[in-house]
Motif scaffolding. Structure first.
Motif, short mmCIF file in Angstrom:
data_model
loop_
_atom_site.label_atom_id
_atom_site.label_comp_id
_atom_site.label_asym_id
_atom_site.label_seq_id
_atom_site.Cartn_x
_atom_site.Cartn_y
_atom_site.Cartn_z
N VAL A 3 -26.73 25.83 -41.06
CA VAL A 3 -26.94 27.28 -41.03
C VAL A 3 -25.84 27.99 -40.27
O VAL A 3 -25.42 27.56 -39.20
CB VAL A 3 -28.31 27.61 -40.37
N ARG A 4 -25.40 29.12 -40.81
CA ARG A 4 -24.55 30.07 -40.09
C ARG A 4 -25.44 31.29 -39.84
O ARG A 4 -26.03 31.83 -40.78
CB ARG A 4 -23.33 30.49 -40.90
N ALA A 5 -25.56 31.67 -38.58
CA ALA A 5 -26.44 32.79 -38.23
C ALA A 5 -25.61 33.92 -37.64
O ALA A 5 -24.60 33.69 -36.98
CB ALA A 5 -27.51 32.34 -37.24
N SER A 6 -26.06 35.14 -37.90
CA SER A 6 -25.46 36.33 -37.31
C SER A 6 -26.56 37.36 -37.11
O SER A 6 -27.63 37.27 -37.70
CB SER A 6 -24.35 36.89 -38.21
N VAL A 7 -26.28 38.36 -36.25
CA VAL A 7 -27.25 39.42 -35.98
C VAL A 7 -26.56 40.76 -36.15
O VAL A 7 -25.44 40.96 -35.67
CB VAL A 7 -27.81 39.32 -34.54
N THR A 8 -27.24 41.67 -36.86
CA THR A 8 -26.73 43.04 -37.04
C THR A 8 -27.86 44.03 -36.84
O THR A 8 -29.03 43.70 -37.07
CB THR A 8 -26.13 43.25 -38.46
N PRO A 9 -27.53 45.25 -36.41
CA PRO A 9 -28.57 46.28 -36.33
C PRO A 9 -29.11 46.57 -37.73
O PRO A 9 -28.38 46.52 -38.71
CB PRO A 9 -27.84 47.50 -35.77
N ASP A 10 -30.40 46.87 -37.80
CA ASP A 10 -31.04 47.21 -39.07
C ASP A 10 -31.27 48.72 -39.10
O ASP A 10 -32.11 49.23 -38.37
CB ASP A 10 -32.37 46.48 -39.20
N PRO A 11 -30.52 49.45 -39.94
CA PRO A 11 -30.67 50.90 -39.98
C PRO A 11 -31.98 51.37 -40.62
O PRO A 11 -32.29 52.55 -40.59
CB PRO A 11 -29.47 51.35 -40.81
N THR A 12 -32.76 50.44 -41.17
CA THR A 12 -33.99 50.83 -41.87
C THR A 12 -35.25 50.53 -41.06
O THR A 12 -36.31 50.35 -41.64
CB THR A 12 -34.08 50.12 -43.24
N GLY A 13 -35.14 50.46 -39.73
CA GLY A 13 -36.30 50.14 -38.90
C GLY A 13 -37.43 51.15 -39.10
O GLY A 13 -37.22 52.31 -39.44
N ALA A 14 -38.65 50.69 -38.84
CA ALA A 14 -39.83 51.55 -38.97
C ALA A 14 -39.84 52.59 -37.86
O ALA A 14 -39.18 52.44 -36.83
CB ALA A 14 -41.09 50.69 -38.90
#
Length: 174
Positions: A43-54
Motif C-alpha cells: 500500500v501507498r498511503a497519503s492524506v489530503t483535506p476533504d473539501p466536501t466535509g459534512a
C-alpha cells in the motif's frame, strides 16, 4: 456437401461458445476479491483535506493505492492505532493528545486493492473546535483486520488538529 457444411457450422459454434466462456470466466477471475490482507509493502498511503466535509465537520481523506501493478490484496474495516506526531527527530512528548475512535461499529465491505482500484478512509474532526496540535505525520494500522501493519503518512501542511477527539471511517472503494 450438407455434412461438411454441418460439420463446419458445429465447429464454428463450439469455438464461439468456448471463446465466450473464456472471456466471461477471465473477467470474473480478475474481479475476484483477494483473500490476502494488505501489508505495508502493498500500500501507498497519503492524506489530503476533504473539501466536501459534512456541516460542522472537517474531514481528511486517507488514500490507499496499490504499491505495484500486480498488487492484489484486501483492506477491510477501520484503521486502528491512529496517532499524530511531529515526525522523526522529535521526542514522544511532541505527540497529540487527540483520541481517535471509529465513527461507526459497521466494518463496511472488504475492498480489493489493485492498480487502478484505490480505496479510502476519512478522519473527521469538529470544525468549530479550537486548534490543538499541528502534526507532521499520522501513524495508523492498516484496515486489514486485527494487527494490521503500521504505516506513517505525511499530514497536510498547515492543517491543525482541532479539539481532543476525532473519528475515523471504515475503508471504502474510491
Amino acid at each position: 456437401m450438407k455434412t461438411t457444411l454441418k460439420t463446419l457450422a458445429s465447429v464454428a459454434l463450439a469455438s464461439g461458445v468456448a471463446a465466450g466462456a473464456l472471456l466471461l470466466t477471465g473477467g470474473a477471475a480478475s474481479a475476484m476479491p483477494s483473500d490476502t490482507p494488505c501489508t505495508a509493502s502493498d500500500v501507498r498511503a497519503s492524506v489530503t483535506p476533504d473539501p466536501t466535509g459534512a456541516a460542522g465537520q472537517e474531514a481528511f481523506v486517507i488514500h490507499y493505492t496499490a504499491a505495484g501493478r500486480t498488487t492484489n490484496c484486501r483492506l477491510e474495516g477501520t484503521p486502528t492505532a491512529v496517532t499524530f506526531t511531529k515526525g522523526s527527530g522529535h521526542s514522544e512528548s511532541d505527540g497529540s493528545n487527540t483520541t481517535v475512535t471509529p465513527d461507526s461499529t459497521d466494518p463496511g465491505q472488504p475492498v480489493n486493492l489493485q492498480a487502478g482500484h484505490p480505496a479510502e478512509s476519512r478522519i473527521l474532526q469538529a470544525s468549530a473546535a479550537p486548534a490543538t496540535f499541528q502534526p507532521s505525520v499520522v501513524n495508523l494500522s492498516l484496515p486489514t483486520g486485527p494487527n494490521g501493519d503500521t504505516v506513517t503518512v505525511a499530514w497536510p501542511a498547515n492543517a491543525p488538529l482541532k479539539g481532543t477527539t476525532a473519528e475515523v471511517t471504515a475503508v471504502s472503494a474510491s
